[in-house]
Design a protein around this motif. Structure first.
Motif, PDB file in Angstrom:
ATOM      1  N   VAL A   1       1.585 -19.371  28.550  1.00 10.26           N
ATOM      2  CA  VAL A   1       1.277 -20.525  29.370  1.00 10.26           C
ATOM      3  C   VAL A   1       1.159 -21.760  28.472  1.00 10.26           C
ATOM      4  N   GLN A   2       1.695 -22.869  28.946  1.00 14.55           N
ATOM      5  CA  GLN A   2       1.608 -24.123  28.207  1.00 14.55           C
ATOM      6  C   GLN A   2       0.524 -25.006  28.816  1.00 14.55           C
ATOM      7  N   LEU A   3      -0.246 -25.638  27.956  1.00 14.17           N
ATOM      8  CA  LEU A   3      -1.384 -26.428  28.378  1.00 14.17           C
ATOM      9  C   LEU A   3      -1.292 -27.825  27.785  1.00 14.17           C
ATOM     10  N   VAL A   4      -1.570 -28.840  28.599  1.00 15.23           N
ATOM     11  CA  VAL A   4      -1.545 -30.221  28.144  1.00 15.23           C
ATOM     12  C   VAL A   4      -2.816 -30.926  28.602  1.00 15.23           C
ATOM     13  N   GLU A   5      -3.609 -31.371  27.628  1.00 16.80           N
ATOM     14  CA  GLU A   5      -4.857 -32.054  27.934  1.00 16.80           C
ATOM     15  C   GLU A   5      -4.642 -33.553  28.082  1.00 16.80           C
ATOM     16  N   SER A   6      -5.507 -34.178  28.853  1.00 18.08           N
ATOM     17  CA  SER A   6      -5.515 -35.625  28.995  1.00 18.08           C
ATOM     18  C   SER A   6      -6.920 -36.073  29.365  1.00 18.08           C
ATOM     19  N   GLY A   7      -7.153 -37.376  29.273  1.00 20.98           N
ATOM     20  CA  GLY A   7      -8.430 -37.924  29.713  1.00 20.98           C
ATOM     21  C   GLY A   7      -9.406 -38.278  28.621  1.00 20.98           C
ATOM     22  N   GLY A   8      -9.055 -37.992  27.382  1.00 28.71           N
ATOM     23  CA  GLY A   8      -9.950 -38.355  26.296  1.00 28.71           C
ATOM     24  C   GLY A   8     -10.001 -39.863  26.105  1.00 28.71           C
TER      25      GLY A   8
ATOM     26  N   SER B   1      -8.738 -33.446  31.738  1.00 24.30           N
ATOM     27  CA  SER B   1      -7.896 -32.601  32.576  1.00 24.30           C
ATOM     28  C   SER B   1      -6.958 -31.788  31.708  1.00 24.30           C
ATOM     29  N   CYS B   2      -6.607 -30.622  32.186  1.00 26.18           N
ATOM     30  CA  CYS B   2      -5.685 -29.733  31.489  1.00 26.18           C
ATOM     31  C   CYS B   2      -4.647 -29.261  32.495  1.00 26.18           C
TER      32      CYS B   2
ATOM     33  N   CYS C   1      -8.092 -27.347  25.590  1.00 28.21           N
ATOM     34  CA  CYS C   1      -8.036 -26.449  26.733  1.00 28.21           C
ATOM     35  C   CYS C   1      -7.475 -25.113  26.261  1.00 28.21           C
ATOM     36  N   ALA C   2      -8.019 -24.038  26.769  1.00 25.15           N
ATOM     37  CA  ALA C   2      -7.565 -22.711  26.369  1.00 25.15           C
ATOM     38  C   ALA C   2      -7.429 -21.813  27.597  1.00 25.15           C
TER      39      ALA C   2
ATOM     40  N   GLY D   1      -3.933 -25.802  24.177  1.00 25.16           N
ATOM     41  CA  GLY D   1      -3.284 -27.096  24.242  1.00 25.16           C
ATOM     42  C   GLY D   1      -3.366 -27.795  22.898  1.00 25.16           C
ATOM     43  N   GLN D   2      -2.848 -29.011  22.839  1.00 24.32           N
ATOM     44  CA  GLN D   2      -2.820 -29.758  21.582  1.00 24.32           C
ATOM     45  C   GLN D   2      -4.092 -30.552  21.340  1.00 24.32           C
TER      46      GLN D   2
END
Length: 120
Positions: free
Chosen positions: A1-8, A20-21, A94-95, A112-113
């Protein structure tokens, strides 16, 4: 599964952020998902974990201030953070694909990154 974080971002102490992830797979397909953080020079630590059935677990340092949630339809995992403190500053990850509802990062296989949170 690929995860992409945002919102920092950068906030003042006492402020709020929502991370958000976005997952490439339905969040319901992975039984345990969670948020971790790593500050410079420190080990990665668990912040909040959620099981598919809704069970949650929080680190003592964030309990009562952070809330983890999942939207299966949007394939998104979120972390609402309020009353932020300077010690919350870190890169948040995110994991997914965890083996249990523990806070040990070693039991999660997908990451995620990361997204940076800075509290001043």
């Amino acid at each position: 599964v690929q995860l992409v974080e945002s919102g920092g971002g950068s906030v003042q102490a006492g402020g709020s952020l929502r991370l958000s992830c976005a997952s490439s797979s339905a969040t319901s397909n992975t039984y345990y998902m969670g948020w971790f953080r790593q500050a410079p020079g420190k080990e990665r630590e668990g912040v909040a974990i959620m099981a598919n059935g809704g069970q949650t677990r929080y680190a003592d340092s964030v309990s009562g201030r952070f809330t983890i949630s999942a939207d299966n339809a949007k394939k998104t995992l979120s972390l609402q953070m309020i009353n932020l403190k300077p010690e919350d500053s870190a890169t948040y990850y995110c994991a997914a694909d965890g083996n249990n509802c523990g806070l040990n990062p070693a039991i999660f296989r997908s990451w995620g990154q990361g997204t940076q949170v800075t509290v001043s």
